[in-house]
Design a protein around this motif. Structure first.
Motif, PDB file in Angstrom:
ATOM      1  N   SER A  21       0.835  -1.200   0.000  1.00  0.00           N
ATOM      2  CA  SER A  21       0.000   0.000   0.000  1.00  0.00           C
ATOM      3  C   SER A  21       0.877   1.261   0.000  1.00  0.00           C
ATOM      4  O   SER A  21       0.530   2.253  -0.625  1.00  0.00           O
ATOM      5  CB  SER A  21      -0.998  -0.010   1.154  1.00  0.00           C
ATOM      6  N   GLU A  22       2.047   1.182   0.638  1.00  0.00           N
ATOM      7  CA  GLU A  22       2.948   2.344   0.593  1.00  0.00           C
ATOM      8  C   GLU A  22       3.532   2.512  -0.813  1.00  0.00           C
ATOM      9  O   GLU A  22       3.623   3.609  -1.334  1.00  0.00           O
ATOM     10  CB  GLU A  22       4.093   2.169   1.599  1.00  0.00           C
ATOM     11  N   ARG A  23       3.894   1.395  -1.417  1.00  0.00           N
ATOM     12  CA  ARG A  23       4.546   1.459  -2.739  1.00  0.00           C
ATOM     13  C   ARG A  23       3.567   1.927  -3.821  1.00  0.00           C
ATOM     14  O   ARG A  23       3.908   2.696  -4.697  1.00  0.00           O
ATOM     15  CB  ARG A  23       5.062   0.058  -3.058  1.00  0.00           C
ATOM     16  N   ASN A  25       0.468   3.318  -3.175  1.00  0.00           N
ATOM     17  CA  ASN A  25      -0.477   4.322  -2.677  1.00  0.00           C
ATOM     18  C   ASN A  25      -1.911   3.820  -2.595  1.00  0.00           C
ATOM     19  O   ASN A  25      -2.851   4.498  -3.033  1.00  0.00           O
ATOM     20  CB  ASN A  25      -0.426   5.578  -3.544  1.00  0.00           C
ATOM     21  N   TYR A  26      -2.063   2.630  -2.109  1.00  0.00           N
ATOM     22  CA  TYR A  26      -3.390   2.054  -1.900  1.00  0.00           C
ATOM     23  C   TYR A  26      -3.761   2.200  -0.420  1.00  0.00           C
ATOM     24  O   TYR A  26      -2.894   2.306   0.438  1.00  0.00           O
ATOM     25  CB  TYR A  26      -3.394   0.555  -2.265  1.00  0.00           C
ATOM     26  N   THR A  27      -5.050   2.159  -0.155  1.00  0.00           N
ATOM     27  CA  THR A  27      -5.509   2.226   1.227  1.00  0.00           C
ATOM     28  C   THR A  27      -5.641   0.812   1.781  1.00  0.00           C
ATOM     29  O   THR A  27      -6.213  -0.055   1.120  1.00  0.00           O
ATOM     30  CB  THR A  27      -6.890   2.907   1.284  1.00  0.00           C
ATOM     31  N   TRP A  78      -8.003   0.089  -2.925  1.00  0.00           N
ATOM     32  CA  TRP A  78      -7.782  -0.406  -1.565  1.00  0.00           C
ATOM     33  C   TRP A  78      -7.459  -1.895  -1.534  1.00  0.00           C
ATOM     34  O   TRP A  78      -7.719  -2.624  -2.496  1.00  0.00           O
ATOM     35  CB  TRP A  78      -8.966  -0.091  -0.650  1.00  0.00           C
ATOM     36  N   GLU A 215       1.820   2.861 -10.017  1.00  0.00           N
ATOM     37  CA  GLU A 215       1.762   3.578  -8.745  1.00  0.00           C
ATOM     38  C   GLU A 215       0.729   4.691  -8.855  1.00  0.00           C
ATOM     39  O   GLU A 215       0.681   5.361  -9.889  1.00  0.00           O
ATOM     40  CB  GLU A 215       3.132   4.217  -8.520  1.00  0.00           C
ATOM     41  N   ARG A 216      -0.091   4.886  -7.825  1.00  0.00           N
ATOM     42  CA  ARG A 216      -1.061   5.979  -7.876  1.00  0.00           C
ATOM     43  C   ARG A 216      -0.439   7.241  -7.283  1.00  0.00           C
ATOM     44  O   ARG A 216       0.433   7.154  -6.420  1.00  0.00           O
ATOM     45  CB  ARG A 216      -2.318   5.621  -7.073  1.00  0.00           C
ATOM     46  N   ALA A 217      -0.906   8.393  -7.742  1.00  0.00           N
ATOM     47  CA  ALA A 217      -0.408   9.655  -7.184  1.00  0.00           C
ATOM     48  C   ALA A 217      -0.769   9.702  -5.707  1.00  0.00           C
ATOM     49  O   ALA A 217      -1.845   9.236  -5.314  1.00  0.00           O
ATOM     50  CB  ALA A 217      -1.054  10.820  -7.902  1.00  0.00           C
ATOM     51  N   PRO A 218       0.120  10.251  -4.856  1.00  0.00           N
ATOM     52  CA  PRO A 218      -0.195  10.324  -3.424  1.00  0.00           C
ATOM     53  C   PRO A 218      -1.491  11.085  -3.198  1.00  0.00           C
ATOM     54  O   PRO A 218      -1.794  12.019  -3.943  1.00  0.00           O
ATOM     55  CB  PRO A 218       0.983  11.087  -2.819  1.00  0.00           C
ATOM     56  N   ARG A 219      -2.217  10.665  -2.152  1.00  0.00           N
ATOM     57  CA  ARG A 219      -3.471  11.357  -1.830  1.00  0.00           C
ATOM     58  C   ARG A 219      -3.168  12.771  -1.350  1.00  0.00           C
ATOM     59  O   ARG A 219      -2.189  12.986  -0.639  1.00  0.00           O
ATOM     60  CB  ARG A 219      -4.223  10.594  -0.733  1.00  0.00           C
TER      61      ARG A 219
END
Ligand code: AP5
Length: 220
Positions: A21-23, A25-27, A78, A215-219
């Motif tokens: 989730s850190e890598r 950007n998932y919840t 998520w 990778e998703r953009a940081p929230r």
């Protein structure tokens, strides 16, 4: 992506989900954490759940659904941690997802170590950070030193890290696991990953099973 990660107690679900989730950007949505939060806050529900939790018994399906329901954000990416873990939860989750016109993209099951190895992993040195909730192991995945500034701790043992409770949890898991595996296999979204490897190798196998998601953009 909407992902569920399942597997027996101690197989490394929490360890892997915190890395992934850190890598990506998932919840992370962990039913165990939701239960612990109620117990720690001393809510009425928490007092009801404490006995189940400390004995290593599954909490009732309808309570789990109440905890999960508000968190199933249709727009989010998520990973569900340790949920669904009964067929009743599988069907209740399907209903909730259908209401939101979404579905699971992948179900990862971590497998490999036998029951004695799983119990050893936990009783020999699992630690959880009170500051961040991250899971460590004194030998296999040690917490950072105080000077590193990554996680201030303190690093403590969980109240359910007792052999008797762990054996009960493993028993409850085995009762449902094969049916859940078959169900998601029939849907074509199951991937079984070998968790009997070092932590970073398991992470890479999971990323591969997910098809190397972007990778998703940081929230914000
Ligand atoms: P929950 O908190 O979900 O616990 P669990 O499923 O029992 O799993 P754990 O968190 O104990 O283990 P894990 O697989 O995450 O392993 P970890 O990464 O920590 O549930 C607790 C309770 O809440 C349940 O008993 C129940 O009462 C209730 N509950 C929760 N969800 C529920 C639901 N859906 N329905 C009903 N009741 C529910 O790793 C373990 C240790 O091994 C760590 O020290 C780690 O550092 C180490 N490690 C990890 N990977 C490796 C590796 N590859 N090699 C060596 N060591 C490793």
């Amino acid at each position: 992506m909407k992902i569920a990660m399942l597997g027996p107690v101690g197989v490394g679900k929490g360890t892997q989900i915190q890395r992934i989730s850190e890598r990506l950007n998932y919840t992370r949505l962990a039913t165990g954490d939701l239960v612990r939060r109620h117990i720690e806050a001393g809510t009425e529900l928490g007092r009801e759940l404490k006995d189940y939790y400390e004995r290593g018994e599954p909490v009732p399906d309808d309570v789990v659904m109440e905890l999960v329901r508000p968190n199933l954000n249709p727009a989010g990416a998520w990973i569900l941690d340790g949920f669904p873990r009964t067929m009743a939860q599988v069907h209740a989750l399907d209903e909730e997802l259908e209401k939101r016109s979404i579905s699971l993209d992948k179900v990862i099951i971590l497998e490999g170590p036998n029951d004695e190895e799983l119990i050893e992993r936990i009783t020999s040195g699992r630690r959880q950070s009170l500051a961040t909730g991250r899971v460590y192991h004194t030998e296999y995945d040690p917490p950072p030193e105080p000077g590193e500034g990554r996680d201030p701790g303190p690093f403590v043992q969980r109240d359910d890290d007792k052999e008797e409770a762990l054996r009960r949890e493993l028993e409850a898991y085995r009762e449902e696991a094969e049916k859940i595996k078959e169900y998601y296999d029939e849907q074509g979204i199951l991937a079984v990953v070998n968790a009997d490897q070092d932590v970073p190798e398991v992470t890479e196998d999971i990323i591969e099973a997910l098809g190397y998601p972007e990778e998703r953009a940081p929230r914000a």
